[in-house]
Design a protein around this motif. Structure first.
Motif, short mmCIF file in Angstrom:
data_model
loop_
_atom_site.label_atom_id
_atom_site.label_comp_id
_atom_site.label_asym_id
_atom_site.label_seq_id
_atom_site.Cartn_x
_atom_site.Cartn_y
_atom_site.Cartn_z
N MET A 35 26.56 42.54 13.24
CA MET A 35 27.68 42.56 12.30
C MET A 35 27.60 43.79 11.39
SD MET A 35 28.68 39.66 9.49
CE MET A 35 30.08 39.87 8.38
N PHE A 36 26.40 44.15 10.93
CA PHE A 36 26.24 45.31 10.06
C PHE A 36 26.72 46.58 10.76
CE2 PHE A 36 22.92 44.21 6.59
CZ PHE A 36 23.58 43.02 6.32
N ILE A 37 26.32 46.77 12.01
CA ILE A 37 26.71 47.97 12.74
C ILE A 37 28.21 48.01 12.96
CG2 ILE A 37 26.49 49.19 14.95
CD1 ILE A 37 23.57 48.10 15.02
N ALA A 38 28.78 46.89 13.34
CA ALA A 38 30.23 46.84 13.59
C ALA A 38 31.03 47.09 12.32
CB ALA A 38 30.61 45.49 14.18
N CYS A 39 30.53 46.61 11.19
CA CYS A 39 31.32 46.61 9.95
C CYS A 39 30.89 47.67 8.95
CB CYS A 39 31.28 45.23 9.31
SG CYS A 39 32.05 43.95 10.32
N GLY A 40 30.08 48.65 9.37
CA GLY A 40 29.76 49.77 8.51
C GLY A 40 28.79 49.48 7.40
N CYS A 51 36.98 46.98 12.24
CA CYS A 51 36.26 45.72 12.40
C CYS A 51 36.40 44.85 11.15
CB CYS A 51 34.79 45.99 12.71
SG CYS A 51 34.49 46.54 14.42
N LEU A 52 36.28 45.45 9.98
CA LEU A 52 36.51 44.69 8.75
C LEU A 52 37.95 44.20 8.68
CD1 LEU A 52 34.55 46.90 6.19
CD2 LEU A 52 34.01 44.54 6.79
N GLY A 53 38.86 45.05 9.13
CA GLY A 53 40.27 44.70 9.08
C GLY A 53 40.63 43.53 9.96
#
Length: 423
Positions: free
Chosen positions: A316-321, A371-373
């Motif tokens: 999740m950290f990598i996907a969401c910056g 990804c956050l969006g």
């Protein structure tokens, strides 16, 4: 950090089977020849600077694998996040969900983006997420917030140190003003003192709005330390902005017991019939396994008792910056499984160190913003909700992995998804 005699002897024998001791020793000596060309351009992210860097790289590398057309078009966006830029790395992204969260800040069904190269990971988290959603969602509660820095000061004697601390205790408001002058959103909410001999460690704790806040806390602490050094009547012999007491990017007992980032707990109750139907095991078996896992964790000396928070959080950290290195501390926490009086499975997770934010840092990059969006959590106002979703994701992963182990499906799932199609 010892090595057994037999293992050491076997390793040495394997080395000597290929080379003698003199050759092995020669490999370890410094090579005083000129080094390869330095990387030009430093922080410049321009087509010209990127081209100069590619000129020193092996020509066998396929440039398009790192510097594709889309990356060339967007390269200016990476200027505040990278040095010596040469391109981007692509990771597969899957979505786990729907994950229903009933939090103080996160409300709704979320499809959580997970960037990973580990097959079976997304499938496992998605299975747990769907089960949680089927029973009405995970209750999630943000409990505390605070990002810390730990400057330290050295004095010649305890007398000097004592005079310094006595002065410091009367200056907390001035220190707060100096720190907060560097930031629009950061607030210095606590200042703790720890003394060791003639050294004093301070722990400055900040709330950081919707940002993860590592850099915000660092810059504010730099200003606080500068103010202290300028105004103290007892000048320290040495001062350091960070003395390894904050728990930054490492697992520590201090952060397990308090907070670093955002502290969140999440829970769910699952009827016995759904445990049997969806996880192919029983409530009793999962609770029994939880006892084994707790004792195993204690005997191995782990900080916290949990199954695999790091898997979901890293993806999740990598996907969401988010700052992926913060998984070292974020993945510390506790999982608890019990049978309720009604025979249901009760599962809770508590994570005291979720260093996450919806603004700043890597969240501004194109893929990470997307990804956050897709969760509706990009931008201002979503930092706390993101932390609650992260905790609920860990809850889903714990349920799924324990269910798989108890049902005897853990190895089979990895063999089928990670290896079966390729071998």
């Amino acid at each position: 950090m010892t090595t057994g005699y037999r293992r050491a002897a076997d390793y040495l024998s394997s080395l000597l089977a290929e080379s003698d001791l003199d050759e092995l020793a020669a490999r370890l000596r410094p090579d005083t020849g000129p080094p390869s060309p330095h990387v030009p351009g430093a922080a410049l992210v321009t087509p010209e600077a990127v081209e100069r860097r590619w000129q020193i790289l092996p020509p066998s590398i396929e440039r398009e694998d790192l510097l594709d057309a889309r990356t060339r078009q967007q390269m200016a966006l990476y200027g505040h996040n990278i040095e010596n830029f040469i391109g981007t790395v692509k990771l597969p992204v899957g979505i786990a969900g729907p994950l229903r969260v009933r939090g103080l800040f996160a409300q709704g069904d979320f499809y959580v983006p997970l960037a990973t190269t580990e097959a079976a990971l997304v499938a496992s988290y998605s299975r747990g997420a769907m089960l949680i959603s089927e029973v009405g969602g995970a209750s999630a509660m943000l409990l505390n917030e605070g990002v810390s820095r730990s400057p330290a000061f050295a004095f010649a004697s305890l007398e000097e140190l004592g005079r310094f601390v006595a002065w410091l205790l009367g200056e907390q408001e001035s220190i707060r003003q100096a720190a907060e002058a560097t930031t629009r959103f950061g607030r210095l909410v606590d200042l703790r003192i720890s003394i060791e001999g003639n050294h004093v460690y301070l722990v400055l704790v900040y709330t950081t709005g919707d940002a993860a806040g590592q850099n915000m806390a660092t810059i504010a602490t730099e200003a606080a330390v500068a103010w202290i050094r300028e105004h103290t009547p007892v000048p320290p012999r040495a001062a350091y902005i960070e003395a390894n007491f904050s728990g930054d990017k490492k697992a520590s007992v201090q952060s397990l017991q308090s907070v670093r980032g955002r502290k969140v707990t999440a829970e769910v109750r699952i009827p016995a019939e759904l445990v049997r139907r969806r996880l192919h095991t029983s409530v009793e078996a999962m609770v029994d396994y939880g006892r084994f896992a707790t004792v195993g964790g204690v005997m191995s000396g782990t900080l916290g008792i949990e199954g695999h928070y790091a898997n979901g959080l890293a993806a999740m950290f990598i996907a969401c910056g988010q700052d992926a290195a913060c998984v070292a501390e974020a993945a510390v926490g506790n999982t608890r499984m019990e049978m309720t009086g009604e025979g249901e499975l009760y599962v809770s997770v508590t994570l005291p160190n979720l260093i996450v934010g919806s603004v700043g840092g890597g969240t501004r990059l194109p893929s990470q913003q997307a990804c956050l969006g897709l969760m509706g959590l990009a931008g201002t106002g979503h930092g706390r909700a993101l932390a609650e979703v992260a905790a609920a994701l860990c809850l889903a992963g714990e349920i799924s992995i324990v269910g798989a182990i108890c049902a005897g499906e853990f190895t089979r799932a990895h063999a089928r998804l990670a290896r079966g199609a390729r071998e």
